[in-house]
Design a protein around this motif. Structure first.
Motif, PDB file in Angstrom:
ATOM      1  N   UNK A  10       0.818  -1.213   0.000  1.00  0.00           N
ATOM      2  CA  UNK A  10       0.000   0.000   0.000  1.00  0.00           C
ATOM      3  C   UNK A  10       0.852   1.263   0.000  1.00  0.00           C
ATOM      4  N   UNK A  11       1.998   1.230   0.688  1.00  0.00           N
ATOM      5  CA  UNK A  11       2.894   2.392   0.644  1.00  0.00           C
ATOM      6  C   UNK A  11       3.347   2.642  -0.792  1.00  0.00           C
ATOM      7  N   UNK A  12       3.731   1.574  -1.485  1.00  0.00           N
ATOM      8  CA  UNK A  12       4.146   1.714  -2.887  1.00  0.00           C
ATOM      9  C   UNK A  12       2.982   2.171  -3.756  1.00  0.00           C
ATOM     10  N   UNK A  13       1.799   1.614  -3.500  1.00  0.00           N
ATOM     11  CA  UNK A  13       0.627   2.018  -4.273  1.00  0.00           C
ATOM     12  C   UNK A  13       0.273   3.478  -4.066  1.00  0.00           C
ATOM     13  N   UNK A  14       0.336   3.943  -2.808  1.00  0.00           N
ATOM     14  CA  UNK A  14       0.065   5.358  -2.532  1.00  0.00           C
ATOM     15  C   UNK A  14       1.128   6.251  -3.167  1.00  0.00           C
ATOM     16  N   UNK A  15       2.368   5.772  -3.222  1.00  0.00           N
ATOM     17  CA  UNK A  15       3.417   6.566  -3.872  1.00  0.00           C
ATOM     18  C   UNK A  15       3.077   6.787  -5.345  1.00  0.00           C
ATOM     19  N   UNK A  16       2.634   5.726  -6.021  1.00  0.00           N
ATOM     20  CA  UNK A  16       2.225   5.862  -7.431  1.00  0.00           C
ATOM     21  C   UNK A  16       1.005   6.775  -7.549  1.00  0.00           C
ATOM     22  N   UNK A  17       0.031   6.577  -6.651  1.00  0.00           N
ATOM     23  CA  UNK A  17      -1.177   7.411  -6.692  1.00  0.00           C
ATOM     24  C   UNK A  17      -0.843   8.881  -6.464  1.00  0.00           C
ATOM     25  N   UNK A  18       0.053   9.169  -5.517  1.00  0.00           N
ATOM     26  CA  UNK A  18       0.414  10.562  -5.240  1.00  0.00           C
ATOM     27  C   UNK A  18       1.141  11.194  -6.425  1.00  0.00           C
ATOM     28  N   UNK A  19       1.980  10.407  -7.129  1.00  0.00           N
ATOM     29  CA  UNK A  19       2.626  10.940  -8.327  1.00  0.00           C
ATOM     30  C   UNK A  19       1.577  11.315  -9.377  1.00  0.00           C
ATOM     31  N   UNK A  20       0.593  10.448  -9.553  1.00  0.00           N
ATOM     32  CA  UNK A  20      -0.463  10.752 -10.516  1.00  0.00           C
ATOM     33  C   UNK A  20      -1.308  11.936 -10.101  1.00  0.00           C
ATOM     34  N   UNK A  21      -1.667  12.000  -8.820  1.00  0.00           N
ATOM     35  CA  UNK A  21      -2.490  13.113  -8.338  1.00  0.00           C
ATOM     36  C   UNK A  21      -1.737  14.434  -8.393  1.00  0.00           C
ATOM     37  N   UNK A  22      -0.421  14.398  -8.169  1.00  0.00           N
ATOM     38  CA  UNK A  22       0.392  15.617  -8.272  1.00  0.00           C
ATOM     39  C   UNK A  22       0.369  16.152  -9.705  1.00  0.00           C
ATOM     40  N   UNK A  23       0.636  15.247 -10.668  1.00  0.00           N
ATOM     41  CA  UNK A  23       0.594  15.668 -12.074  1.00  0.00           C
ATOM     42  C   UNK A  23      -0.803  16.138 -12.456  1.00  0.00           C
ATOM     43  N   UNK A  24      -1.823  15.444 -11.965  1.00  0.00           N
ATOM     44  CA  UNK A  24      -3.210  15.816 -12.258  1.00  0.00           C
ATOM     45  C   UNK A  24      -3.514  17.216 -11.736  1.00  0.00           C
ATOM     46  N   UNK A  25      -3.094  17.503 -10.517  1.00  0.00           N
ATOM     47  CA  UNK A  25      -3.358  18.828  -9.933  1.00  0.00           C
ATOM     48  C   UNK A  25      -2.680  19.932 -10.739  1.00  0.00           C
ATOM     49  N   UNK A  26      -1.393  19.753 -11.046  1.00  0.00           N
ATOM     50  CA  UNK A  26      -0.652  20.798 -11.751  1.00  0.00           C
ATOM     51  C   UNK A  26      -1.214  21.036 -13.155  1.00  0.00           C
ATOM     52  N   UNK A  27      -1.438  19.971 -13.891  1.00  0.00           N
ATOM     53  CA  UNK A  27      -1.881  20.128 -15.280  1.00  0.00           C
ATOM     54  C   UNK A  27      -3.293  20.694 -15.360  1.00  0.00           C
ATOM     55  N   UNK A  28      -4.199  20.173 -14.549  1.00  0.00           N
ATOM     56  CA  UNK A  28      -5.574  20.665 -14.618  1.00  0.00           C
ATOM     57  C   UNK A  28      -5.688  22.093 -14.088  1.00  0.00           C
TER      58      UNK A  28
END
Length: 651
Positions: A620-638
């Protein structure tokens, strides 16, 4: 004589200058890397937080002290009973209750009639022909093992998602709680769902079914909420004036009015279920995914292609039929006989009876044995072998060049960057785009990755996604520009994109393994192909949706085709193009975790190790790391796209 002092304006930080100062500080850290103290290069071990241990402690408490294991076992027993029923019906699994198997000709005829009822002759041929292909190619049992799980998982996911969507629609607090949960859930990689299920349920078909249910619920919740919100007030008022109770208003007015959105949610559930069932082979789920995994590991390309074709056909059939169901409006026939009202049902009953008779007369129509099955594996292996021998010098050189001069230097560059510089750079970019709030959001997503101790693995994942998305943009944007040139071509390109997006991600591994083997180049190629699809789609959609009056005005001003594209269409389509880039990054993050099966040393590889050792906390730590990378890019781009759209709208 006294002069009145004017009130001083409140002090405000200049957003652009603050961002520039932060980015300059990050650049200084990079340039002075060789003299930086160790704690600015990477966080010291003393600052790494034991997130995995905390998560494992919570899971142990829930399992042992709260008695959650008893609940999960009870639910898994219900799911297992349903799986036994569907398995007996579809392929004759030798467990109670003994109900099947249904002959393949009956299932093929049923699929064909359902396709005809929903979409006409073409869909009927596609649906019926797919099941004929599965049978005559000797893949019936594997395909039915996969479908038996989908048939069970989809109703559970639909009902649960619909109930949660109604809850979120009814109570604002529930929606506020669900929104961030759904954002993270839809950003988590597939493997992150599997590890907790293995701990509580074990491995095998019922674990595959339960993880499929969990994975496919979020889109159903969102579409149910969207559909209920879209119901017009006039319809509700009409229902109230008819004297309906609250229950009747929900079941006979609101839900029927939201039918299209809810059925689109069902379509998404079905496609998510197929994608997860194929990947659930990693936790012992039998079927097409397990067979494909075994064949890819053995590099048996011909049989892999056969299984891949079957998975693609199933995906297309399920997608087309569920979409046709969503778009089809109910029909009412007045003053007709039963046969006239139920003509297709009568034809189907006749075909079912004929199918059972055929199966009784000859066992071939009940089940095609492996020795009777057709196969294209040998011709495919021959053609692929010849093609690979022909292009082998090119692929060898390309593999050597990319690994030696592009991928390894880029990976080393990402790993060379100081953690402190990356965090500052992300904060500076966030401040420039959305002010201090966005800077804090960026740090809130990036800092936990650094504190988790998996920073280097995350940087390898970031490097793979960066290279893949950059190549996808170089390929996808020109393809989108070509596709948007005229309406006919745009429809064809979008049809290809629709079809490609129905493919489970595993399918993209077949051609790259065939061409490049098992290495970083194959990973980047698979991720690039997967990430190109949304870029092409959003480029075409962005250029097509520009108001025609703006285009006409530019043409009347004497703009050439090139000027029209460069100075009018592309600038106005930038917000949509950015959404496409955002989707491409999310696709790439999903695919890079799956592609770790064929190479790389990123978060995906560690996640597969966590899955094999059933380490919930680490997974789950690894999964959240991937999710946070995606959410970070999502926040900046949108955030940037919204700002750009507002700027263009104000001109």
């Amino acid at each position: 004589m006294m002069t009145a002092t004017l009130p001083q304006p409140p002090f405000r930080l200049d957003q652009k200058r603050v961002a520039q100062a932060i980015l300059l500080a990050a650049l200084v850290l990079v340039l002075s890397r060789n003299v930086l103290p160790a704690y600015l290069l990477r966080l010291p071990e003393s600052l790494v937080l034991p997130f995995a241990d905390w998560i494992n402690a919570v899971f142990d408490f829930a399992r042992d002290d709260l008695g959650l294991m008893a609940f999960t076992r009870a639910f898994s027993d219900v799911v297992e009973f349903c799986l036994d029923v569907t398995a007996n019906l579809l392929y004759g699994k030798s467990r109670w209750p003994q109900l099947g198997p249904i002959p393949w000709v009956v299932i093929a005829a049923t699929a064909g009639m359902a396709g005809y009822a929903l979409g006409g002759l073409r869909l009927a041929v596609l649906a019926g022909g797919t099941f004929v292909w599965i049978a005559v190619m000797g893949q019936w049992k594997w395909a039915m093992e996969t479908l038996s799980v989908i048939v069970v998982a989809v109703p559970f996911a639909v009902v649960f998602g619909l109930l949660m969507g109604i809850l979120a629609w009814r109570y604002r607090l529930a929606e506020r709680i669900l929104n961030p949960v759904l954002n993270i859930a839809q950003s988590l990689p597939h493997f992150a769902y599997m590890i907790p299920v293995v701990v509580f349920i074990g491995v095998g078909p019922k674990a595959g079914a339960i993880v499929t249910i969990i994975f496919s619920v979020p889109p159903m919740i969102r579409m149910s909420l969207l559909g209920l919100r879209a119901v017009s007030p006039e319809i509700i008022e009409s229902g109230k004036m008819s004297g309906t109770t609250r229950w009747q208003l929900m079941t006979r007015v609101r839900l029927p009015a939201a039918r299209t959105e809810i059925l689109i949610g069902v379509n998404q559930v079905i496609m998510q279920s197929l994608a997860m069932v194929v990947l659930a082979s990693f936790i012992g789920m039998p079927g097409l995914g397990q067979k494909l995994l075994q064949l890819l590991q053995a590099l048996r390309i011909g049989l892999s292609v056969e299984i891949g074709i079957t998975i693609v056909l199933l995906a297309i059939v399920l997608d087309r039929m569920s979409k046709a169901w969503a778009m089809k409006q109910p029909e009412h026939v007045e003053g007709a006989t039963w046969v006239q009202r139920h003509r297709l049902l009568a034809i189907w009953l006749g075909l079912v009876a004929l199918g059972f008779v055929m199966a009784w007369l000859h066992p071939y129509f009940a089940e095609v044995e492996r020795k009777q099955a057709l196969s294209m594996a040998d011709p495919i292996d021959f053609v692929v072998g010849g093609f690979i021998d022909l292009i082998d010098p090119v692929t060898d050189w390309l593999r050597w060049f990319l690994i030696t001069w592009v991928l390894i230097p880029l990976r080393d560059a990402f790993l060379w960057l100081p953690t402190s510089a990356v965090l500052l750079a992300l904060a500076g970019i966030g401040w420039r785009i959305g002010g201090w709030r966005s800077a804090l959001v960026c740090l809130a997503f990036a800092l936990p990755i650094a504190l988790s101790g998996w920073w280097d693995r995350a940087m390898i994942t970031a490097y793979t996604v960066f290279v893949s998305v950059a190549l996808a943009l170089l390929i996808g944007v020109p393809l989108g520009l070509i596709g948007a040139a005229n309406e006919t071509r745009a429809r064809r390109f979008l049809l290809v994109c629709d079809t490609a997006q129905t493919f489970p991600s595993f399918i993209y591994l077949i051609p790259v393994v065939m061409l490049f083997g098992v290495n970083d180049v194959a990973v980047v190629a698979a991720v690039m192909v997967f990430a190109t699809v949304p870029i092409v789609r959003y480029t075409i959609e962005g250029l097509r949706n520009i108001p025609p009056e703006i285009v006409e005005s530019a043409q009347m001003s004497g703009a050439s085709r090139g000027q029209l594209l460069r100075h009018v269409k592309v600038p106005l389509a930038i917000p949509t193009l950015v959404v496409g880039a955002n989707q491409s990054i999310m696709f790439a993050l999903f695919m890079v975790i799956i592609a770790a099966f064929i190479g790389t040393q990123d978060l995906g590889q560690e996640m597969q190790r966590a899955l094999s050792s059933t380490d919930v906390g680490k997974g789950l730590v690894l999964g959240f790391a991937v999710a946070f990378m995606g959410l970070l890019a999502d926040h900046l781009l949108l955030k940037w796209a919204r700002g750009k759209g507002a700027t263009l709208g104000s001109r």
